[in-house]
Design a protein around this motif. Structure first.
Motif, PDB file in Angstrom:
ATOM      1  N   TYR A 220       7.990   4.954  83.893  1.00 51.45           N
ATOM      2  CA  TYR A 220       8.966   4.454  83.840  1.00 51.45           C
ATOM      3  C   TYR A 220      10.297   5.168  84.456  1.00 51.45           C
ATOM      4  O   TYR A 220      10.798   6.308  83.767  1.00 51.45           O
ATOM      5  CB  TYR A 220       9.250   3.763  82.793  1.00 51.45           C
ATOM      6  N   GLY A 221      11.108   4.618  85.436  1.00 52.34           N
ATOM      7  CA  GLY A 221      12.110   5.009  85.425  1.00 52.34           C
ATOM      8  C   GLY A 221      13.657   4.411  85.470  1.00 52.34           C
ATOM      9  O   GLY A 221      13.277   2.770  86.181  1.00 52.34           O
ATOM     10  N   GLY A 222      14.385   4.360  85.170  1.00 53.04           N
ATOM     11  CA  GLY A 222      15.848   3.599  85.242  1.00 53.04           C
ATOM     12  C   GLY A 222      16.630   4.253  83.753  1.00 53.04           C
ATOM     13  O   GLY A 222      16.197   3.323  83.263  1.00 53.04           O
ATOM     14  N   GLU A 227      17.144   8.623  73.456  1.00 49.91           N
ATOM     15  CA  GLU A 227      18.192   7.585  73.037  1.00 49.91           C
ATOM     16  C   GLU A 227      16.734   5.896  73.169  1.00 49.91           C
ATOM     17  O   GLU A 227      16.651   5.861  71.882  1.00 49.91           O
ATOM     18  CB  GLU A 227      19.657   7.153  73.177  1.00 49.91           C
ATOM     19  N   ASN A 228      16.373   6.563  74.327  1.00 50.94           N
ATOM     20  CA  ASN A 228      15.287   4.881  73.984  1.00 50.94           C
ATOM     21  C   ASN A 228      13.942   5.469  74.444  1.00 50.94           C
ATOM     22  O   ASN A 228      12.982   4.598  75.463  1.00 50.94           O
ATOM     23  CB  ASN A 228      16.115   3.939  75.138  1.00 50.94           C
ATOM     24  N   ALA A 229      14.071   7.019  74.793  1.00 52.79           N
ATOM     25  CA  ALA A 229      12.583   7.569  74.982  1.00 52.79           C
ATOM     26  C   ALA A 229      11.532   6.867  74.219  1.00 52.79           C
ATOM     27  O   ALA A 229      10.280   6.934  74.586  1.00 52.79           O
ATOM     28  CB  ALA A 229      12.625   8.558  75.271  1.00 52.79           C
ATOM     29  N   LYS A 230      11.501   6.594  73.220  1.00 52.73           N
ATOM     30  CA  LYS A 230      10.236   6.781  72.460  1.00 52.73           C
ATOM     31  C   LYS A 230       9.855   5.310  72.354  1.00 52.73           C
ATOM     32  O   LYS A 230       8.646   4.712  72.424  1.00 52.73           O
ATOM     33  CB  LYS A 230      11.252   7.453  70.505  1.00 52.73           C
ATOM     34  N   GLU A 231      10.795   4.679  72.420  1.00 48.75           N
ATOM     35  CA  GLU A 231      10.720   3.423  73.106  1.00 48.75           C
ATOM     36  C   GLU A 231       9.530   2.519  73.553  1.00 48.75           C
ATOM     37  O   GLU A 231       8.860   2.156  73.931  1.00 48.75           O
ATOM     38  CB  GLU A 231      11.853   2.402  72.849  1.00 48.75           C
ATOM     39  N   PHE A 232      10.355   3.716  75.412  1.00 48.70           N
ATOM     40  CA  PHE A 232       8.809   3.852  76.506  1.00 48.70           C
ATOM     41  C   PHE A 232       7.797   4.208  76.362  1.00 48.70           C
ATOM     42  O   PHE A 232       7.243   3.674  76.421  1.00 48.70           O
ATOM     43  CB  PHE A 232       9.840   3.687  78.135  1.00 48.70           C
ATOM     44  N   ALA A 233       7.871   5.176  75.121  1.00 47.63           N
ATOM     45  CA  ALA A 233       6.414   6.299  75.248  1.00 47.63           C
ATOM     46  C   ALA A 233       5.646   5.463  74.143  1.00 47.63           C
ATOM     47  O   ALA A 233       4.399   5.633  74.132  1.00 47.63           O
ATOM     48  CB  ALA A 233       6.914   7.078  74.773  1.00 47.63           C
ATOM     49  N   ALA A 234       6.159   4.156  73.503  1.00 48.87           N
ATOM     50  CA  ALA A 234       5.516   3.156  72.790  1.00 48.87           C
ATOM     51  C   ALA A 234       4.308   2.498  73.217  1.00 48.87           C
ATOM     52  O   ALA A 234       3.411   2.599  72.532  1.00 48.87           O
ATOM     53  CB  ALA A 234       6.564   2.686  71.582  1.00 48.87           C
ATOM     54  N   CYS A 235       4.966   2.670  74.960  1.00 51.36           N
ATOM     55  CA  CYS A 235       4.105   1.759  75.276  1.00 51.36           C
ATOM     56  C   CYS A 235       3.061   1.104  75.408  1.00 51.36           C
ATOM     57  O   CYS A 235       2.432   2.677  77.056  1.00 51.36           O
ATOM     58  CB  CYS A 235       4.955   0.707  76.885  1.00 51.36           C
ATOM     59  N   PRO A 236       2.041   1.165  75.431  1.00 52.35           N
ATOM     60  CA  PRO A 236       0.617   1.716  76.035  1.00 52.35           C
ATOM     61  C   PRO A 236      -0.199   1.875  78.077  1.00 52.35           C
ATOM     62  O   PRO A 236      -0.433   2.710  77.882  1.00 52.35           O
ATOM     63  CB  PRO A 236      -0.880   0.445  75.281  1.00 52.35           C
ATOM     64  N   ASP A 237       1.125   1.288  78.474  1.00 50.72           N
ATOM     65  CA  ASP A 237       1.040   1.206  79.842  1.00 50.72           C
ATOM     66  C   ASP A 237       1.876   2.371  80.212  1.00 50.72           C
ATOM     67  O   ASP A 237       1.922   1.716  81.968  1.00 50.72           O
ATOM     68  CB  ASP A 237       0.504   0.004  80.412  1.00 50.72           C
ATOM     69  N   VAL A 238       3.206   2.328  79.873  1.00 54.46           N
ATOM     70  CA  VAL A 238       4.066   3.662  80.047  1.00 54.46           C
ATOM     71  C   VAL A 238       3.315   4.876  79.982  1.00 54.46           C
ATOM     72  O   VAL A 238       3.821   5.712  78.784  1.00 54.46           O
ATOM     73  CB  VAL A 238       5.239   3.404  79.859  1.00 54.46           C
TER      74      VAL A 238
END
Length: 264
Positions: A220-222, A227-238
């Motif tokens: 994911y980029g954008g 501050e928001n990296a952990k939220e994206f890292a928790a997604c199974p397809d990210v």
């Protein structure tokens, strides 16, 4: 459909930044951070895409590290080999300089420099023929998203390259980077749920093209930040992040990488 266990990638795209002196400062600071709190190769792939004139400087700096950090070219010529193409850098020249990774299809090149699908296929063909790993960028504009066309646009961009990627190259030489254009450099971000939804659709689309869809990393980029990296890292397809502005700060980039490493 979710991915199998994929080692995440965190790639910094420096774009037309910074100066040589700041490059040296950044690489020294990042090395110190990795020494203080190591991130293993097994937990996260790390990479940085500097300008062409900084590739050798960055590559040399990374060679002094205790772990692998890849140097990525921000683009590659649509012309192969060598020849009378002023201002161009071919995949063969990158390979000769021991650069193994390249960005292709970034929205800024699509929009500002006219990289349409035919050009992108030529670039991708040259890169793959040279044995490079391609970070292929896809993403929709705000208008396309508001018109409900996000999935259609992104899946078409993936389909655009299907004819030039061999079956065995998807898992070994292709990384997909989803970057919603409206979130690049604007401070706006897709929510983690929105990102996961698109990433899942991309993986479903890949499953129609290759049997290796579950092995392809989708980043994911954008406006990715600590501050928001952990939220994206928790997604199974990210499976990682292509980081723009935040990658110009070594500490911010480190914390983003650490978030994805800890999620693996």
């Amino acid at each position: 459909m979710s991915a199998l266990t994929i080692v995440p990638w965190v790639i910094g795209n420096w774009k037309m930044n910074p100066t040589g002196e700041n490059v040296q400062t950044w690489t020294e600071q990042f090395n110190q951070l990795l020494q203080q709190q190591p991130i293993s190769n097994e937990s996260c792939h790390l990479a940085v895409a500097p300008t062409f004139i900084a590739l050798s400087q960055v590559q040399h700096a990374f060679s002094q590290y205790n772990r692998t950090v890849h140097t990525v070219a921000q683009d590659v010529s649509r012309f192969p080999a060598t020849g009378a193409y002023t201002g161009e850098v071919s995949a063969d020249l990158l390979k000769d300089s021991h650069i193994q990774h390249v960005l292709i299809g970034h929205s800024e090149r699509r929009e500002l420099l006219g990289d349409h699908s035919e050009i992108l296929r030529a670039k991708l063909t040259n890169a793959l023929n040279a044995g490079l790993t391609v970070i292929y960028c896809v993403g929709e504009s705000l208008t396309q998203r508001e018109n409900g066309q996000a999935e259609q646009v992104v899946l078409q961009q993936v389909q655009d390259i299907a004819s030039v990627v061999a079956p065995d190259q998807w898992a070994s030489n292709i990384v997909i980077a989803y970057e919603p254009i409206w979130a690049i450099g604007t401070g706006k971000t897709a929510s983690a749920a929105d990102a996961q939804a698109i990433h899942e659709k991309i993986r479903e689309g890949l499953s129609q093209i290759t049997d290796s869809s579950a092995k392809v990393a989708i980043l994911y980029g954008g406006s990715v930040k600590p501050e928001n990296a952990k939220e994206f890292a928790a997604c199974p397809d990210v499976n990682g992040a292509l980081v723009g502005g935040a990658s110009l700060n070594a500490e911010s980039f480190y914390h983003i990488a650490a978030a994805f490493a800890q999620s693996n």
